[in-house]
Design an enzyme around this catalytic site. Structure first.
Site, PDB file in Angstrom:
ATOM      1  N   ASP A 105      57.544  25.927  60.357  1.00  0.00           N
ATOM      2  CA  ASP A 105      57.121  27.187  60.965  1.00  0.00           C
ATOM      3  C   ASP A 105      58.250  27.753  61.831  1.00  0.00           C
ATOM      4  OD1 ASP A 105      54.601  26.471  60.098  1.00  0.00           O
ATOM      5  OD2 ASP A 105      54.090  25.561  62.029  1.00  0.00           O
TER       6      ASP A 105
HETATM    7  N1  URA Z   1      53.246  21.065  60.402  1.00  0.00           N
HETATM    8  C1  URA Z   1      53.180  22.174  61.160  1.00  0.00           C
HETATM    9  O1  URA Z   1      52.156  22.446  61.766  1.00  0.00           O
HETATM   10  N2  URA Z   1      54.249  22.965  61.233  1.00  0.00           N
HETATM   11  C2  URA Z   1      55.409  22.716  60.582  1.00  0.00           C
HETATM   12  O2  URA Z   1      56.357  23.479  60.680  1.00  0.00           O
HETATM   13  C3  URA Z   1      55.460  21.550  59.802  1.00  0.00           C
HETATM   14  C4  URA Z   1      54.371  20.744  59.729  1.00  0.00           C
END
Ligand code: URA
Length: 240
Positions: A105
């Site tokens: 993310d």
């Molecule tokens: N899980 C998440 O919540 N975010 C990420 O970027 C990767 C795994």
């Protein structure tokens, strides 16, 4: 030999299989000069000229493998529709068409592999390979072992039960708890959603390991190339 167009594109390292399908549907792929938008169309990568966005795909392009320590605020895409910074902005521009292996993310930091080796990317991302990813989450408040047990057992999310996770409470620091969690699935925002499901508020999230590789020696925003031995290890994990 004729093969499905999306397979040829993903194996050339252009994009994952699903992203290749989207490229086709968006009219960005041509075969011998003709745009092809129908999924399932076949082509011969040796006899025909296949182009993505007008650029011929070169199956013999030299393969490159980067390990990036992604900072917050960079997006795991090749081009962001809203013009935001992408992880490719942090790598040298050597003319290779590289892609992130999976995604983090925008506000998650840490280890992201980036390559133009589509075969390896697809292998590592295939759910049956169960490639491990380890994260450190900072959680608001005092997390209890009982709560973490629910993640260890697998927890129900809106897209189904998660596989059991390995979870360790690393420390309690002031008003925060630091928790290490290892999963092998790759659902969207999975770790944040797992913690939300047990009522925990994730204040920060960092991936510290992926497929046996760690961030050791790579500072935030920095990258390094993988060694031949590391690439061989990834091929093994990807079942290739
Ligand atoms: N899980 C998440 O919540 N975010 C990420 O970027 C990767 C795994």
């Amino acid at each position: 030999m004729e093969e499905r167009l999306q397979k040829i594109i993903s194996q050339a390292g252009i994009a994952s299989r699903r992203a290749s399908e989207k490229l086709i549907q968006a009219g960005r792929v041509s075969v011998d000069g003709k745009i092809v938008t129908e999924l399932g169309s076949k082509a011969d990568a040796v006899k025909q000229v296949i182009r993505v966005d007008g650029k011929p795909i070169g199956a013999s392009e030299q393969k490159v493998y980067f390990l990036l320590n992604k900072p917050k605020g960079y997006f795991s895409t090749v081009k962001d529709e809203r013009g935001r910074r992408t992880v490719l902005d942090l790598l040298p521009k050597a003319g290779h068409r590289v892609y992130p292996v999976g995604r983090l993310d925008g506000n998650t930091e840490g280890l992201l592999l980036i390559t133009n080796d589509g075969k390896l990317m697809n292998g590592l991302l295939h759910p049956c390979r169960e490639v491990e990813k380890t994260y450190v989450a900072k959680i608001a408040g005092m997390v209890t072992e009982e709560l973490l047990d629910r993640l260890r057992q697998g927890i129900c999310l809106e897209d189904g039960m998660t596989a059991p996770a390995r979870v360790r409470l690393l420390a309690r620091e002031g008003k925060l708890s630091r928790v290490e969690i290892t999963i092998h699935e790759g659902r969207n925002r999975q770790v944040r959603r797992m913690f939300a499901a047990i009522g925990c508020d994730v204040k920060s999230l960092r991936r510290i390991a992926f497929a046996g590789l760690s961030l050791e020696g790579v500072g935030r925003g920095q990258h390094r190339e993988l060694t031949g031995e590391e690439v061989a290890g990834l091929y093994h994990l990807a079942g290739l």
